[in-house]
Scaffold this motif. Structure first.
Motif, PDB file in Angstrom:
ATOM      1  N   ASP A  12       0.811  -1.221   0.000  1.00 10.74           N
ATOM      2  CA  ASP A  12       0.000   0.000   0.000  1.00 10.74           C
ATOM      3  C   ASP A  12       0.840   1.264   0.000  1.00 10.74           C
ATOM      4  OD1 ASP A  12      -0.501   0.847   3.387  1.00 10.74           O
ATOM      5  OD2 ASP A  12       1.064  -0.342   2.496  1.00 10.74           O
ATOM      6  N   ARG A  13       2.130   1.169  -0.242  1.00 12.61           N
ATOM      7  CA  ARG A  13       2.923   2.399  -0.301  1.00 12.61           C
ATOM      8  C   ARG A  13       2.341   3.269  -1.402  1.00 12.61           C
ATOM      9  NH1 ARG A  13       7.940   2.579   2.128  1.00 12.61           N
ATOM     10  NH2 ARG A  13       8.772   3.842   0.454  1.00 12.61           N
ATOM     11  N   PRO A  14       2.118   4.568  -1.106  1.00  9.99           N
ATOM     12  CA  PRO A  14       1.438   5.417  -2.090  1.00  9.99           C
ATOM     13  C   PRO A  14       2.272   5.563  -3.362  1.00  9.99           C
ATOM     14  CG  PRO A  14       2.259   6.713  -0.237  1.00  9.99           C
ATOM     15  CD  PRO A  14       2.461   5.277   0.119  1.00  9.99           C
ATOM     16  N   CYS A  15       3.577   5.487  -3.230  1.00 12.69           N
ATOM     17  CA  CYS A  15       4.421   5.514  -4.403  1.00 12.69           C
ATOM     18  C   CYS A  15       4.887   4.067  -4.616  1.00 12.69           C
ATOM     19  CB  CYS A  15       5.627   6.426  -4.204  1.00 12.69           C
ATOM     20  SG  CYS A  15       5.671   7.217  -2.562  1.00 12.69           S
ATOM     21  N   GLN A  16       4.797   3.587  -5.825  1.00 14.89           N
ATOM     22  CA  GLN A  16       5.295   2.236  -6.086  1.00 14.89           C
ATOM     23  C   GLN A  16       6.810   2.248  -5.886  1.00 14.89           C
ATOM     24  OE1 GLN A  16       3.580   0.239  -5.431  1.00 14.89           O
ATOM     25  NE2 GLN A  16       2.635  -0.993  -6.988  1.00 14.89           N
ATOM     26  N   ASP A  17       7.345   1.206  -5.329  1.00 13.10           N
ATOM     27  CA  ASP A  17       8.773   1.126  -5.084  1.00 13.10           C
ATOM     28  C   ASP A  17       9.227   2.243  -4.139  1.00 13.10           C
ATOM     29  OD1 ASP A  17       8.948  -1.187  -6.559  1.00 13.10           O
ATOM     30  OD2 ASP A  17       9.221  -0.091  -8.416  1.00 13.10           O
ATOM     31  N   LEU A  18       9.707   3.361  -4.680  1.00  8.95           N
ATOM     32  CA  LEU A  18      10.258   4.403  -3.820  1.00  8.95           C
ATOM     33  C   LEU A  18       9.482   5.705  -3.974  1.00  8.95           C
ATOM     34  CD1 LEU A  18      14.096   3.957  -4.295  1.00  8.95           C
ATOM     35  CD2 LEU A  18      12.661   3.168  -2.410  1.00  8.95           C
ATOM     36  N   CYS A  19       9.301   6.414  -2.838  1.00  2.54           N
ATOM     37  CA  CYS A  19       8.742   7.765  -2.876  1.00  2.54           C
ATOM     38  C   CYS A  19       9.888   8.756  -3.135  1.00  2.54           C
ATOM     39  CB  CYS A  19       8.081   8.107  -1.535  1.00  2.54           C
ATOM     40  SG  CYS A  19       6.749   6.977  -1.057  1.00  2.54           S
ATOM     41  N   PRO A  20       9.593   9.950  -3.622  1.00  2.38           N
ATOM     42  CA  PRO A  20      10.647  10.946  -3.845  1.00  2.38           C
ATOM     43  C   PRO A  20      11.396  11.241  -2.543  1.00  2.38           C
ATOM     44  CG  PRO A  20       8.596  11.648  -4.871  1.00  2.38           C
ATOM     45  CD  PRO A  20       8.276  10.431  -4.053  1.00  2.38           C
ATOM     46  N   GLY A  21      12.711  11.262  -2.602  1.00  5.93           N
ATOM     47  CA  GLY A  21      13.526  11.552  -1.422  1.00  5.93           C
ATOM     48  C   GLY A  21      13.952  10.327  -0.651  1.00  5.93           C
ATOM     49  N   GLU A  22      13.383   9.180  -0.971  1.00  4.31           N
ATOM     50  CA  GLU A  22      13.773   7.971  -0.246  1.00  4.31           C
ATOM     51  C   GLU A  22      15.125   7.457  -0.771  1.00  4.31           C
ATOM     52  OE1 GLU A  22       9.804   6.135   1.646  1.00  4.31           O
ATOM     53  OE2 GLU A  22      10.283   5.324  -0.318  1.00  4.31           O
ATOM     54  N   VAL A  23      15.885   6.848   0.133  1.00  2.03           N
ATOM     55  CA  VAL A  23      17.221   6.371  -0.215  1.00  2.03           C
ATOM     56  C   VAL A  23      17.362   4.911   0.198  1.00  2.03           C
ATOM     57  CG1 VAL A  23      19.697   6.626   0.280  1.00  2.03           C
ATOM     58  CG2 VAL A  23      18.258   8.662   0.001  1.00  2.03           C
ATOM     59  N   THR A  24      17.866   4.108  -0.720  1.00  2.00           N
ATOM     60  CA  THR A  24      18.139   2.702  -0.409  1.00  2.00           C
ATOM     61  C   THR A  24      19.648   2.484  -0.334  1.00  2.00           C
ATOM     62  OG1 THR A  24      18.250   2.052  -2.726  1.00  2.00           O
ATOM     63  CG2 THR A  24      16.095   1.923  -1.664  1.00  2.00           C
ATOM     64  N   VAL A  25      20.012   1.359   0.250  1.00  2.00           N
ATOM     65  CA  VAL A  25      21.416   0.935   0.255  1.00  2.00           C
ATOM     66  C   VAL A  25      21.474  -0.509  -0.250  1.00  2.00           C
ATOM     67  CG1 VAL A  25      22.103   2.430   2.162  1.00  2.00           C
ATOM     68  CG2 VAL A  25      21.232   0.138   2.660  1.00  2.00           C
ATOM     69  N   VAL A  26      22.678  -0.944  -0.576  1.00  2.00           N
ATOM     70  CA  VAL A  26      22.875  -2.363  -0.855  1.00  2.00           C
ATOM     71  C   VAL A  26      23.063  -3.036   0.498  1.00  2.00           C
ATOM     72  CG1 VAL A  26      24.312  -4.086  -1.997  1.00  2.00           C
ATOM     73  CG2 VAL A  26      23.898  -1.867  -3.097  1.00  2.00           C
ATOM     74  N   ALA A  27      22.025  -3.689   0.957  1.00  2.01           N
ATOM     75  CA  ALA A  27      22.055  -4.261   2.308  1.00  2.01           C
ATOM     76  C   ALA A  27      22.903  -5.534   2.321  1.00  2.01           C
ATOM     77  CB  ALA A  27      20.637  -4.565   2.767  1.00  2.01           C
ATOM     78  N   PRO A  28      23.727  -5.691   3.362  1.00  2.09           N
ATOM     79  CA  PRO A  28      24.459  -6.958   3.496  1.00  2.09           C
ATOM     80  C   PRO A  28      23.473  -8.115   3.664  1.00  2.09           C
ATOM     81  CG  PRO A  28      25.238  -5.305   5.085  1.00  2.09           C
ATOM     82  CD  PRO A  28      23.979  -4.773   4.475  1.00  2.09           C
ATOM     83  N   PRO A  29      23.875  -9.326   3.307  1.00  2.00           N
ATOM     84  CA  PRO A  29      22.944 -10.453   3.438  1.00  2.00           C
ATOM     85  C   PRO A  29      22.590 -10.709   4.906  1.00  2.00           C
ATOM     86  CG  PRO A  29      25.153 -11.230   2.910  1.00  2.00           C
ATOM     87  CD  PRO A  29      25.187  -9.729   2.799  1.00  2.00           C
ATOM     88  N   PRO A  30      21.331 -11.062   5.184  1.00  2.00           N
ATOM     89  CA  PRO A  30      20.891 -11.232   6.578  1.00  2.00           C
ATOM     90  C   PRO A  30      21.235 -12.616   7.105  1.00  2.00           C
ATOM     91  CG  PRO A  30      19.034 -11.498   5.111  1.00  2.00           C
ATOM     92  CD  PRO A  30      20.222 -11.210   4.227  1.00  2.00           C
TER      93      PRO A  30
END
Lengths: 151, 151
Positions: free
Chosen positions: A3-21
Protein backbone atom coordinates in the motif's frame (compact mmCIF):
# COMPACT_ATOMS: atom_id res chain seq x y z
CA UNK A 1 4.58 -2.87 1.25
CA UNK A 2 1.70 -3.20 -1.12
CA UNK A 3 0.00 0.00 0.00
CA UNK A 4 2.92 2.40 -0.30
CA UNK A 5 1.44 5.42 -2.09
CA UNK A 6 4.42 5.51 -4.40
CA UNK A 7 5.29 2.24 -6.09
CA UNK A 8 8.77 1.13 -5.08
CA UNK A 9 10.26 4.40 -3.82
CA UNK A 10 8.74 7.77 -2.88
CA UNK A 11 10.65 10.95 -3.84
CA UNK A 12 13.53 11.55 -1.42
CA UNK A 13 13.77 7.97 -0.25
CA UNK A 14 17.22 6.37 -0.21
CA UNK A 15 18.14 2.70 -0.41
CA UNK A 16 21.42 0.94 0.26
CA UNK A 17 22.87 -2.36 -0.86
CA UNK A 18 22.06 -4.26 2.31
CA UNK A 19 24.46 -6.96 3.50
CA UNK A 20 22.94 -10.45 3.44
CA UNK A 21 20.89 -11.23 6.58
CA UNK A 22 22.99 -14.19 7.61
CA UNK A 23 24.48 -13.11 10.95
CA UNK A 24 21.86 -14.91 13.07
CA UNK A 25 18.74 -16.99 12.55
CA UNK A 26 15.26 -16.77 14.02
CA UNK A 27 12.68 -19.43 14.75
CA UNK A 28 9.01 -18.46 14.52
CA UNK A 29 7.48 -19.44 17.88
CA UNK A 30 3.85 -18.66 17.10
CA UNK A 31 1.43 -16.70 14.99
CA UNK A 32 -0.59 -13.53 15.65
CA UNK A 33 -4.28 -13.33 14.77
CA UNK A 34 -5.69 -9.84 14.16
CA UNK A 35 -8.67 -8.37 12.26
CA UNK A 36 -6.39 -6.74 9.65
CA UNK A 37 -5.60 -8.42 6.37
CA UNK A 38 -3.99 -5.55 4.47
CA UNK A 39 -1.56 -2.92 5.65
CA UNK A 40 -3.93 -0.05 4.88
CA UNK A 41 -6.52 -1.48 7.27
CA UNK A 42 -4.15 -1.82 10.22
CA UNK A 43 -3.53 1.02 12.68
CA UNK A 44 -0.13 2.70 12.43
CA UNK A 45 0.49 1.96 16.10
CA UNK A 46 -1.49 -0.30 18.40
CA UNK A 47 -3.92 1.12 20.95
CA UNK A 48 -5.40 -0.20 24.16
CA UNK A 49 -8.73 1.03 22.77
CA UNK A 50 -8.35 -1.31 19.82
CA UNK A 51 -9.76 -4.83 19.39
CA UNK A 52 -8.66 -7.92 21.27
CA UNK A 53 -6.13 -9.86 19.19
CA UNK A 54 -4.87 -13.38 19.78
CA UNK A 55 -1.33 -14.69 20.01
CA UNK A 56 -0.97 -18.41 19.38
CA UNK A 57 2.20 -19.99 20.78
CA UNK A 58 3.43 -23.07 18.90
CA UNK A 59 4.77 -26.29 20.39
CA UNK A 60 7.18 -26.95 22.03
CA UNK A 61 7.10 -23.48 23.65
CA UNK A 62 3.83 -23.70 25.65
CA UNK A 63 5.49 -24.31 29.06
CA UNK A 64 7.41 -21.05 28.62
CA UNK A 65 4.14 -19.14 29.28
CA UNK A 66 4.13 -20.27 32.94
CA UNK A 67 3.95 -17.23 35.22
CA UNK A 68 2.21 -14.83 32.85
CA UNK A 69 -1.09 -13.51 34.24
CA UNK A 70 -3.97 -11.42 32.89
CA UNK A 71 -3.66 -7.73 33.73
CA UNK A 72 0.04 -7.50 33.10
CA UNK A 73 1.80 -5.77 30.24
CA UNK A 74 3.94 -7.73 27.81
CA UNK A 75 6.30 -6.75 25.04
CA UNK A 76 5.46 -8.64 21.84
CA UNK A 77 8.15 -9.00 19.16
CA UNK A 78 7.09 -10.14 15.70
CA UNK A 79 8.50 -10.49 12.22
CA UNK A 80 7.23 -8.06 9.59
CA UNK A 81 7.63 -10.57 6.83
CA UNK A 82 6.32 -8.34 4.02
CA UNK A 83 8.66 -5.38 4.57
CA UNK A 84 11.62 -4.44 2.39
CA UNK A 85 14.92 -4.10 4.27
CA UNK A 86 17.09 -1.71 2.26
CA UNK A 87 15.67 1.79 2.96
CA UNK A 88 17.68 4.24 5.09
CA UNK A 89 15.56 7.36 4.41
CA UNK A 90 11.77 7.06 4.17
CA UNK A 91 9.17 9.56 2.98
CA UNK A 92 5.89 7.70 3.16
CA UNK A 93 3.28 9.83 5.01
CA UNK A 94 5.69 12.81 5.18
CA UNK A 95 7.17 15.61 3.10
CA UNK A 96 10.67 15.50 4.50
CA UNK A 97 12.39 12.11 4.38
CA UNK A 98 13.38 10.72 7.75
CA UNK A 99 15.88 8.09 8.84
CA UNK A 100 14.62 4.55 9.34
CA UNK A 101 15.89 4.48 12.95
CA UNK A 102 13.85 7.61 13.73
CA UNK A 103 10.66 5.82 12.57
CA UNK A 104 8.69 2.84 13.82
CA UNK A 105 7.87 1.91 10.20
CA UNK A 106 7.91 -1.82 9.33
CA UNK A 107 10.54 -1.07 6.67
CA UNK A 108 13.95 -1.55 8.37
CA UNK A 109 17.14 -3.64 8.08
CA UNK A 110 15.74 -6.23 10.49
CA UNK A 111 11.95 -5.95 10.19
CA UNK A 112 11.09 -6.69 13.82
CA UNK A 113 7.89 -5.15 15.17
CA UNK A 114 7.51 -4.32 18.84
CA UNK A 115 4.32 -3.52 20.76
CA UNK A 116 3.72 -3.28 24.47
CA UNK A 117 0.27 -4.81 24.97
CA UNK A 118 -2.11 -5.55 27.81
CA UNK A 119 -2.62 -9.24 28.50
CA UNK A 120 -6.36 -9.83 28.92
CA UNK A 121 -6.51 -13.61 29.10
CA UNK A 122 -4.76 -16.93 28.54
CA UNK A 123 -6.40 -20.12 27.25
CA UNK A 124 -3.94 -22.94 26.77
CA UNK A 125 -1.30 -21.63 24.40
CA UNK A 126 -3.36 -18.66 23.17
CA UNK A 127 -3.08 -15.18 24.69
CA UNK A 128 -5.77 -12.49 24.30
CA UNK A 129 -4.20 -9.03 24.18
CA UNK A 130 -4.99 -5.40 23.33
CA UNK A 131 -2.57 -2.96 21.69
CA UNK A 132 -1.34 -4.72 18.55
CA UNK A 133 -1.10 -3.19 15.08
CA UNK A 134 0.14 -6.02 12.86
CA UNK A 135 -1.46 -8.02 10.07
CA UNK A 136 -3.27 -11.30 10.59
CA UNK A 137 -0.83 -14.18 10.33
CA UNK A 138 2.25 -12.23 11.46
CA UNK A 139 4.95 -14.58 12.81
CA UNK A 140 5.74 -14.28 16.54
CA UNK A 141 9.37 -14.17 17.66
CA UNK A 142 9.33 -13.29 21.37
CA UNK A 143 7.23 -12.38 24.42
CA UNK A 144 8.67 -10.57 27.44
CA UNK A 145 7.01 -9.31 30.59
CA UNK A 146 6.78 -5.52 30.61
CA UNK A 147 8.83 -3.56 33.06
CA UNK A 148 7.74 -0.33 34.73
CA UNK A 149 9.13 2.88 33.20
CA UNK A 150 12.68 3.53 34.36
CA UNK A 151 13.47 6.47 36.66
CA UNK B 1 25.71 -18.37 30.14
CA UNK B 2 29.09 -18.74 31.78
CA UNK B 3 27.94 -17.42 35.15
CA UNK B 4 24.86 -19.59 35.65
CA UNK B 5 25.21 -20.76 39.27
CA UNK B 6 24.39 -24.30 38.19
CA UNK B 7 26.41 -25.63 35.29
CA UNK B 8 24.14 -26.46 32.37
CA UNK B 9 20.76 -26.73 34.11
CA UNK B 10 19.51 -25.68 37.54
CA UNK B 11 17.07 -27.99 39.39
CA UNK B 12 13.56 -27.59 37.99
CA UNK B 13 14.64 -26.17 34.67
CA UNK B 14 13.15 -27.70 31.53
CA UNK B 15 14.57 -27.76 28.02
CA UNK B 16 12.94 -28.66 24.72
CA UNK B 17 14.27 -29.83 21.40
CA UNK B 18 14.15 -26.45 19.69
CA UNK B 19 13.33 -26.31 15.98
CA UNK B 20 16.21 -25.00 13.85
CA UNK B 21 16.36 -21.17 13.74
CA UNK B 22 15.98 -20.94 10.00
CA UNK B 23 12.66 -19.10 9.57
CA UNK B 24 14.25 -15.66 9.07
CA UNK B 25 17.73 -14.14 9.04
CA UNK B 26 19.18 -11.11 10.80
CA UNK B 27 21.93 -8.73 9.79
CA UNK B 28 24.01 -7.15 12.55
CA UNK B 29 23.81 -3.38 11.97
CA UNK B 30 26.23 -2.25 14.65
CA UNK B 31 27.94 -3.04 17.90
CA UNK B 32 27.28 -1.94 21.49
CA UNK B 33 30.10 -0.77 23.72
CA UNK B 34 29.55 -1.09 27.49
CA UNK B 35 31.79 -1.34 30.58
CA UNK B 36 30.76 -4.97 31.20
CA UNK B 37 32.83 -7.87 29.94
CA UNK B 38 31.24 -10.77 31.84
CA UNK B 39 27.59 -11.48 32.57
CA UNK B 40 28.09 -11.33 36.35
CA UNK B 41 29.34 -7.74 36.09
CA UNK B 42 26.39 -6.47 34.06
CA UNK B 43 23.20 -5.17 35.70
CA UNK B 44 20.15 -7.42 35.37
CA UNK B 45 18.22 -4.57 33.80
CA UNK B 46 19.57 -1.25 32.58
CA UNK B 47 19.10 1.93 34.60
CA UNK B 48 19.10 5.59 33.71
CA UNK B 49 21.42 5.98 36.72
CA UNK B 50 23.94 3.70 35.06
CA UNK B 51 26.95 4.63 32.93
CA UNK B 52 26.83 6.11 29.46
CA UNK B 53 27.24 3.36 26.86
CA UNK B 54 27.93 3.74 23.15
CA UNK B 55 26.12 2.28 20.18
CA UNK B 56 28.16 2.15 16.98
CA UNK B 57 26.12 1.90 13.77
CA UNK B 58 27.90 0.18 10.87
CA UNK B 59 27.93 1.22 7.23
CA UNK B 60 25.79 1.42 5.15
CA UNK B 61 23.17 2.29 7.81
CA UNK B 62 24.44 5.71 8.98
CA UNK B 63 21.87 7.78 7.04
CA UNK B 64 19.09 5.90 8.84
CA UNK B 65 19.96 7.87 12.03
CA UNK B 66 18.64 11.11 10.46
CA UNK B 67 15.98 12.64 12.71
CA UNK B 68 17.12 11.18 16.05
CA UNK B 69 17.93 13.86 18.62
CA UNK B 70 19.47 13.93 22.11
CA UNK B 71 16.89 13.88 24.88
CA UNK B 72 14.60 11.36 23.24
CA UNK B 73 13.99 7.78 24.25
CA UNK B 74 14.85 4.94 21.92
CA UNK B 75 14.20 1.22 21.97
CA UNK B 76 17.42 -0.71 21.37
CA UNK B 77 17.20 -4.31 20.12
CA UNK B 78 20.31 -6.46 20.32
CA UNK B 79 21.37 -10.05 19.88
CA UNK B 80 22.33 -11.98 23.01
CA UNK B 81 24.82 -14.10 21.17
CA UNK B 82 26.00 -16.11 24.18
CA UNK B 83 22.58 -17.35 25.34
CA UNK B 84 21.22 -20.88 24.96
CA UNK B 85 17.85 -21.09 23.21
CA UNK B 86 16.19 -24.28 24.42
CA UNK B 87 14.94 -23.50 27.96
CA UNK B 88 11.21 -23.17 28.62
CA UNK B 89 11.34 -23.12 32.43
CA UNK B 90 14.16 -21.28 34.20
CA UNK B 91 15.23 -21.30 37.84
CA UNK B 92 18.31 -19.11 37.95
CA UNK B 93 17.99 -16.54 40.78
CA UNK B 94 14.72 -18.12 41.99
CA UNK B 95 13.35 -21.08 43.91
CA UNK B 96 10.31 -21.74 41.76
CA UNK B 97 10.98 -22.23 38.05
CA UNK B 98 9.29 -19.70 35.82
CA UNK B 99 8.42 -19.69 32.13
CA UNK B 100 10.86 -18.06 29.75
CA UNK B 101 8.16 -15.69 28.41
CA UNK B 102 7.49 -14.47 31.97
CA UNK B 103 11.17 -13.48 32.32
CA UNK B 104 13.42 -10.94 30.64
CA UNK B 105 16.34 -13.39 30.91
CA UNK B 106 18.73 -13.52 27.92
CA UNK B 107 17.95 -17.25 27.63
CA UNK B 108 15.03 -17.56 25.15
CA UNK B 109 14.12 -19.14 21.79
CA UNK B 110 15.17 -15.98 19.95
CA UNK B 111 17.72 -14.29 22.21
CA UNK B 112 16.80 -10.68 21.43
CA UNK B 113 17.44 -8.12 24.16
CA UNK B 114 15.35 -4.97 24.42
CA UNK B 115 16.07 -1.83 26.44
CA UNK B 116 14.41 1.56 26.31
CA UNK B 117 17.27 4.02 26.76
CA UNK B 118 17.77 7.78 26.91
CA UNK B 119 19.71 9.20 23.96
CA UNK B 120 22.30 11.60 25.35
CA UNK B 121 24.30 12.44 22.24
CA UNK B 122 25.16 11.56 18.66
CA UNK B 123 28.60 11.85 17.07
CA UNK B 124 28.69 10.62 13.50
CA UNK B 125 27.46 7.03 13.61
CA UNK B 126 27.92 6.63 17.38
CA UNK B 127 25.11 7.18 19.89
CA UNK B 128 25.72 7.85 23.60
CA UNK B 129 22.90 6.38 25.69
CA UNK B 130 21.98 5.51 29.29
CA UNK B 131 19.94 2.48 30.34
CA UNK B 132 21.67 -0.52 28.76
CA UNK B 133 22.52 -3.78 30.50
CA UNK B 134 24.31 -5.84 27.87
CA UNK B 135 27.89 -7.02 27.51
CA UNK B 136 30.56 -5.12 25.61
CA UNK B 137 30.56 -6.16 21.97
CA UNK B 138 26.89 -7.14 21.80
CA UNK B 139 25.59 -7.05 18.20
CA UNK B 140 22.96 -4.39 17.41
CA UNK B 141 19.89 -5.38 15.41
CA UNK B 142 17.51 -2.39 15.55
CA UNK B 143 16.86 1.12 16.87
CA UNK B 144 13.36 2.58 17.14
CA UNK B 145 12.17 5.91 18.53
CA UNK B 146 10.33 5.46 21.80
CA UNK B 147 6.65 6.12 21.96
CA UNK B 148 4.80 7.61 24.93
CA UNK B 149 2.98 5.11 27.16
CA UNK B 150 -0.33 4.08 25.63
CA UNK B 151 -3.62 5.12 27.27
Amino acid sequence: MSDRPCQDLCPGEVTVVAPPPTDAGLVFIGRIHTPWHERREAPRQGSREGPVCHIEVFDPWGPALEGLAPGQEIDVLYWLHLARRDLVLQARHRDVPRGTFALRSPVRPNPIGLSRVLLEGIAGQVLAVRGLDCLDGTPLIDLKPGVPPRP
